[in-house]
Design an enzyme around this catalytic site. Structure first.
Site, mmCIF file in Angstrom:
data_model
loop_
_atom_site.group_PDB
_atom_site.id
_atom_site.type_symbol
_atom_site.label_atom_id
_atom_site.label_comp_id
_atom_site.label_asym_id
_atom_site.label_seq_id
_atom_site.Cartn_x
_atom_site.Cartn_y
_atom_site.Cartn_z
ATOM 1 C CG HIS A 120 13.516 70.158 -58.710
ATOM 2 N ND1 HIS A 120 14.355 69.382 -59.473
ATOM 3 C CD2 HIS A 120 13.357 69.498 -57.535
ATOM 4 C CE1 HIS A 120 14.692 68.296 -58.782
ATOM 5 N NE2 HIS A 120 14.102 68.349 -57.595
ATOM 6 C CB CYS B 167 16.392 71.510 -65.364
ATOM 7 S SG CYS B 167 17.558 70.361 -64.625
#
Length: 791
Positions: free
Chosen positions: A399, A448
């Site tokens: 993440h 991301c």
């Protein structure tokens, strides 16, 4: 075999070469061929060969490799015909040539000499053994010349020299008959420093090619060599592509041009074994040009034809070979998040990139599932490996988010929601790398890049202006990265294409450009994910540039070696007389595999099992998955093919959390015939293997007082998490998680800060599945079923 036994043997006992020769004779004969033989056999009611059977045999001529005789012989054998019957039928047929095929030869070579490659100074032995109806005599030849004193079945040359290379054959004499053995090639390698002879004929590289810098028009000569039995075969490759007609140890290319430039290595094959030489660089500089009085240009070849007058030679300089003083890579894959969606692909991605980077001579530290303090301490250890001229590479899968141009990597213990205080700033790490005067800084960020609405802090990292920085983002700004969803283990989209290109002999930005093009053709993520490259690189730096160590490199190598030191395998002796072998392997720098094998079982015990147990609670080890019979059962999918068979396996993760030396118990259970079924006898031994792999670096310590902590943007102290302010918010509205594209079970793409790891789905399968294969085949079937969902 006695004559009576030979006559009673079935036709299936015919040797292949005997059957082949017999069929050639019968197929080629007219009046005394297979059809007449079939008619003779048909007259014997025991075997019932009919006219329909003969017509069926005749149809075999319509097939390219069809043989009516072979079909007839197989049919006769199925109906009980023996070799004695066949001899009688051939006698009636009157075909003496066919009869001769079945009779035992007067002389037969049973053991043929084998080709071999060996090192100068070792002993050569070629073996030939034959049997005949009378005493057998031998004579060895090298090409057409008799070998002096070569009259024995075994030809021994001790020690062997380069001049002994060549082709050997043995002539075997028995009375008036003689036979030649098959030819055997002997390749003797002239190696100044002995590599040792390969054991049991195993393939081993003894001569490595060397990098070269040539002018256009010169001759390129590369050489490699391996020892082994049988003699190895060779295939040269340039930039990963086989070179046409380059199947010898020595590669010679006359009159080279710039098109011959690149990375060369040789594939070496021997039976089921395969290995590679090291990869070397061949640089082709243009021909030197000469300028005379500022007006005339000529080639180097024409210099000596020019006479008189004043001359000024302006020679084209050879392009400088760029190199690294060392190559170091830190690979982090976070997948098992405590407060956020778990990912899958980081484990596979980190493992695959580790293997590729090691081929490029990188020192690789590969780590899974790190907390914030562990990530910061790992970065500190990474920085210790950097110095002037080093190529530093950081790969992160997990993440992440991006705010105001700064990228943040999210640890597995980050609260929900997280801010910069809980994460590591990539640009801050780059600043610290710049202070080390590195030669190349590469960041591959598989995460991301959506904005974090809970973090409004504007970064103020001031970077130096250097021309050696490359960022490869798995996705564009304010977009998500994806991972592939399959029934097994799979790469994320970025690494799926990246691992196929990293070995290309090109500038790193060119390599990433090609990855971007490959990703752009992938229908599953077209319009959703695109690689973004940011670079200030002004030189033609490539990941495969050679390494020229500096004086300080040895110190840094020792530091790196500390994180990769495996315990030595050991044998444990128990009071009952049992002996247990204990072995160790590394799946990642913080994942250890222990395997046990019983190498000696006392005769009085009917069964014996050895388990390992009593591990520290800090380690990631599930008691239900310990001491399993296959690596896959304990979660070891990626390393399973490299582990020894017939053992019990246990996987220990999170070695970075180990505070003390690793001590555990080996538990031996045994039963004997005199005992009841429910009774067992137990023995135990304590084993201490110190601190293996990354545990030696004590990453578990609280965040150290180091530059990484002070440079990274941290508006809050580590002990004060901003998550406490937002705990009342609905979980679905908090952290900007990556999305997931859910697809059918046959394969698909999952949205993730890039990746896949040890998920429940992965653990339920017995073998890993490489998604890059099944995805390419099935993507058309599932592309319309992709659905984008917010986490």
């Amino acid at each position: 075999m006695s004559e009576s036994l030979e006559r009673s043997a079935g036709l299936s006992s015919l040797k292949e070469q005997v059957e082949k020769k017999l069929c050639e004779v019968l197929d080629g004969a007219d009046t005394k061929g297979w059809r007449r033989l079939g008619e003779i056999v048909g007259g014997d009611r025991r075997f019932k060969v009919s006219q329909d059977d003969l017509e069926m045999c005749s149809l075999k001529v319509l097939h390219p490799d069809g043989s009516p005789s072979r079909t007839l012989l197989r049919l006769m054998g199925e109906r009980g015909c023996t070799r004695g019957h066949l001899l009688d039928y051939l006698q009636s047929l009157g075909n003496d040539e066919a009869l001769q095929c079945l009779k035992a030869p007067a002389l037969q070579v049973l053991i043929q000499p084998q080709s071999v490659a060996l090192v100068c100074g070792h002993n050569l032995r070629l073996c030939c053994h034959a049997v005949g109806q009378s005493p057998v005599q031998y004579q060895w030849f090298k090409s057409k010349e008799e070998v002096p004193n070569g009259y024995a079945p075994d030809l021994v040359i001790a020690p062997v020299d380069v001049k002994d290379s060549g082709f050997y054959v043995c002539r075997v004499n028995c009375g008036d008959s003689f036979e030649f053995s098959q030819w055997a090639q002997v390749d003797v390698l002239d190696v100044s420093v002995s590599c040792g002879q390969s054991s049991e004929g195993r393939l081993k590289v003894a001569v490595q090619p060397q990098s070269q810098m040539l002018h256009a028009g010169q001759t390129l000569q590369l050489e490699c060599g391996a020892v082994g039995r049988p003699i190895p075969r060779y295939q040269w490759h340039r930039n990963g592509v086989p070179v046409a007609n380059a199947k010898r140890r020595k590669l010679t290319i006359p009159h080279v041009t710039h098109d011959n430039q690149g990375g060369y290595r040789c594939e070496i094959i021997s039976d089921a074994e395969r290995t590679w030489s090291k990869e070397v660089q061949v640089v082709i500089a243009p021909k030197m040009l000469v300028q005379i009085s500022g007006a005339v240009e000529c080639s180097e070849d024409d210099i000596y034809a020019i006479g008189g007058g004043s001359t000024e030679f302006l020679l084209n300089s050879i392009p400088e070979q760029l190199y690294a003083t060392d190559k170091v890579a830190l690979l982090i894959g976070n997948l098992t998040y405590q407060n956020h969606p778990k990912l899958k692909a980081p484990m596979v991605d980190v493992y695959d990139l580790t293997n590729v980077l090691r081929q490029l001579n990188f020192k690789v530290v590969s780590l899974l599932d790190l907390t914030e303090s562990e990530m910061r301490n790992a970065v500190d250890e990474f920085l210790l490996l950097l110095h002037r001229g080093v190529y530093g590479l950081l790969y992160y899968a997990g993440h992440g988010y991006e705010n105001y141009g700064n990228s943040f990597m999210v640890p597995v213990d980050a609260p929900n929601p997280y801010r910069s205080a809980n994460c590591l700033c990539v640009q801050s790490i780059l600043k610290l790398m710049q202070e080390k005067e590195t030669g190349l800084n590469v960041f591959l960020l598989d995460m991301c890049r959506k904005r974090n609405i809970h973090d409004d802090r504007i970064g103020n990292v001031v970077l130096q202006v250097t021309a050696n920085i490359v960022f490869g983002y798995a996705t564009c700004q304010d977009a998500e990265a994806f991972e592939l969803n399959s029934s097994g283990l799979a790469n994320g989209v970025f690494v799926k294409f990246l691992k196929k290109r990293l070995l290309d002999e090109e500038k790193i930005t060119v390599v990433l450009d090609r990855v971007a093009e490959d990703m752009g053709q992938f229908d599953a993520t077209k319009g959703k994910q695109a690689l973004e490259i940011r670079s200030s690189l002004s030189e033609r730096r490539a990941l495969n540039d050679p390494v020229q160590p500096s004086d300080t490199d040895q110190v840094h190598s020792l530091q790196w070696a500390k994180a990769h030191e495996l315990p030595e395998s050991m044998s444990l002796d128990f009071e009952c007389g049992a002996q247990i072998k204990l072995g160790f392997a590394a799946e990642f720098s913080n994942v250890l595999v222990i395997y046990t094998h019983i190498i000696k079982k006392p005769a009085e015990l009917s069964s014996c099992q050895a388990h390992v147990t009593d591990f520290p609670q800090d380690l990631d080890v599930d008691p239900k998955e310990m001491n399993r019979e296959t690596p896959e059962e304990t979660g070891v999918y990626l390393l399973s093919s490299s582990l020894p068979q017939h053992c019990l396996y246990t996987r220990l993760g999170s070695l970075q959390k180990l505070k003390e030396e690793l001590e555990f118990t080996v538990y031996l259970r045994g039963t004997s015939p005199a005992m009841d079924d429910d009774d067992v006898v137990c023995w135990t031994k304590k084993v201490n293997i110190g601190k293996p792999l990354i545990a030696r670096l004590d990453l578990h310590e609280a965040t150290r007082q180091n530059s990484c902590l002070h440079t990274c943007l941290m508006p809050h102290s580590p002990g004060q998490s901003p998550a406490t302010v937002h705990r009342t918010h609905p979980a679905g509205l908090l952290s900007p998680q990556c999305h997931h594209l859910h697809v059918p079970a046959v394969g698909g793409v999952e949205h993730g800060h890039g990746n896949t790891g040890r998920s429940e789905v992965a653990r339920s399968t017995s073998m890993p599945i490489e998604a890059s294969d099944d995805m390419d085949e099935l993507q058309t079937a599932f592309i319309n079923s992709l659905q984008l969902q917010q986490s």
